[in-house]
Design a protein around this motif. Structure first.
Motif, PDB file in Angstrom:
ATOM      1  N   ASN A   1      -0.190  -1.244  11.406  1.00 33.53           N
ATOM      2  CA  ASN A   1       0.788  -1.999  10.621  1.00 33.53           C
ATOM      3  C   ASN A   1       2.129  -1.273  10.577  1.00 33.53           C
TER       4      ASN A   1
ATOM      5  N   ASP B   1       5.106  -3.982   3.551  1.00 35.30           N
ATOM      6  CA  ASP B   1       4.550  -4.547   2.330  1.00 35.30           C
ATOM      7  C   ASP B   1       3.359  -3.680   1.943  1.00 35.30           C
TER       8      ASP B   1
ATOM      9  N   LYS C   1       5.525  -2.524  12.521  1.00 32.73           N
ATOM     10  CA  LYS C   1       6.649  -2.894  11.656  1.00 32.73           C
ATOM     11  C   LYS C   1       7.878  -2.036  11.979  1.00 32.73           C
TER      12      LYS C   1
ATOM     13  N   GLU D   1       1.575  -3.763  -0.516  1.00 30.39           N
ATOM     14  CA  GLU D   1       0.552  -4.479  -1.278  1.00 30.39           C
ATOM     15  C   GLU D   1      -0.160  -5.517  -0.419  1.00 30.39           C
ATOM     16  N   ASP D   2      -0.034  -5.417   0.904  1.00 32.12           N
ATOM     17  CA  ASP D   2      -0.715  -6.393   1.749  1.00 32.12           C
ATOM     18  C   ASP D   2      -2.190  -6.007   1.914  1.00 32.12           C
TER      19      ASP D   2
ATOM     20  N   HIS E   1      -3.195  -2.390   3.301  1.00 36.81           N
ATOM     21  CA  HIS E   1      -2.930  -1.292   2.373  1.00 36.81           C
ATOM     22  C   HIS E   1      -3.891  -1.317   1.186  1.00 36.81           C
TER      23      HIS E   1
END
Length: 258
Positions: free
Chosen positions: A230, A242, A234, A244-245, A248
């Motif tokens: 991720n 993010d 990114k 809080e995705d 994570h």
């Protein structure tokens, strides 16, 4: 594209075996290593992504009884997308050696002969004599101190390189070959094999840990791979994170039960 690393890892992140091997390999290079298709600019020396997307603070701290020995092809430790690095982040007893056809590191031979370890060479069973193949691991019992600790030897390379390493490493010929049996398809998105059943190195390590009875470590390594992927993608695409995705939160939940 030239990879630029900060001078040293963050103070709280000590260099592990793969990091040290990378440093030694860079010292022997006559020119900078160029990573194909990667991001431009500075990278964190400890997690290999841009400082804006650094995930050093998410590095798990686990008590893992098994060990991993990485035999790495020539430039594998230099690749930012290498996932053997993630194994060394998670498994404290990770050892890393540069593979060469004509010589063997004496430290590798000493490790394979160490009586505390039961080495398993991880490789597809269809390429090996049947009498060498095993599909199960006998884990040691850390509470009683009985049994040898499993040491998983992974050939960290492309598939053609790994096959050559297997054929041309006679010091591995007497070791049992652990043939993984899994219906799981690879989720690795940075350097995809043409065959979905070909796992990346950290996925193989997670399967090995699960076989050794270390389910939490296996799940954590899988989640850590997802977080690395991720952050890496990114950063490459210049997109914000993010935290809080789903990936994570998955890793965060596993870290809460360390």
């Amino acid at each position: 594209m030239t990879i630029s690393l900060s001078a040293a890892p963050p103070a709280h992140v000590l260099p592990h075996a793969v990091s040290r091997l990378r440093t030694a390999r860079l010292a022997r290079s006559a020119k900078p290593f160029l990573a194909r298709g990667g991001m431009r600019g500075e990278r964190c020396a400890a997690c290999r992504v841009m400082p804006s997307h650094c995930f050093c603070h998410l590095r798990p701290a686990l008590d893992v009884h098994a060990g991993v020995c990485l035999l790495m092809a020539d430039i594998e430790a230099l690749k930012p997308s290498n996932t053997g690095w993630l194994i060394a982040d998670v498994v404290a007893d990770t050892f890393a050696f540069q593979w060469a056809r004509t010589e063997v590191d004496p430290a590798l031979l000493a490790l394979l002969a160490d009586p505390q370890w039961q080495p398993y060479l991880v490789f597809p069973g269809e390429f090996v004599a049947a009498e060498r193949v095993v599909t199960e691991v006998l884990p040691a019992d850390p509470t009683t101190g009985t049994g040898k600790r499993p040491l998983f030897i992974l050939l960290d390379a492309t598939w053609p390189e790994a096959r050559k390493m297997f054929r041309k490493s006679p010091y591995l010929d007497k070791l049992p070959v652990l043939s993984l049996q899994s219906e799981q398809l690879s989720r690795y998105k940075l350097r995809r094999s043409q065959r979905d059943e070909h796992f990346c190195t950290s996925e193989v390590a997670a399967l090995c840990l699960a076989l050794a009875g270390e389910a939490h470590a296996a799940q954590t390594l899988e989640a850590y791979l997802d977080v690395f992927t991720n952050h890496y993608l990114k950063a490459k695409q210049q997109q914000p994170l993010d935290l809080e995705d789903a990936v994570h939160l998955q890793l965060s939940g596993l870290r809460l039960v360390e």
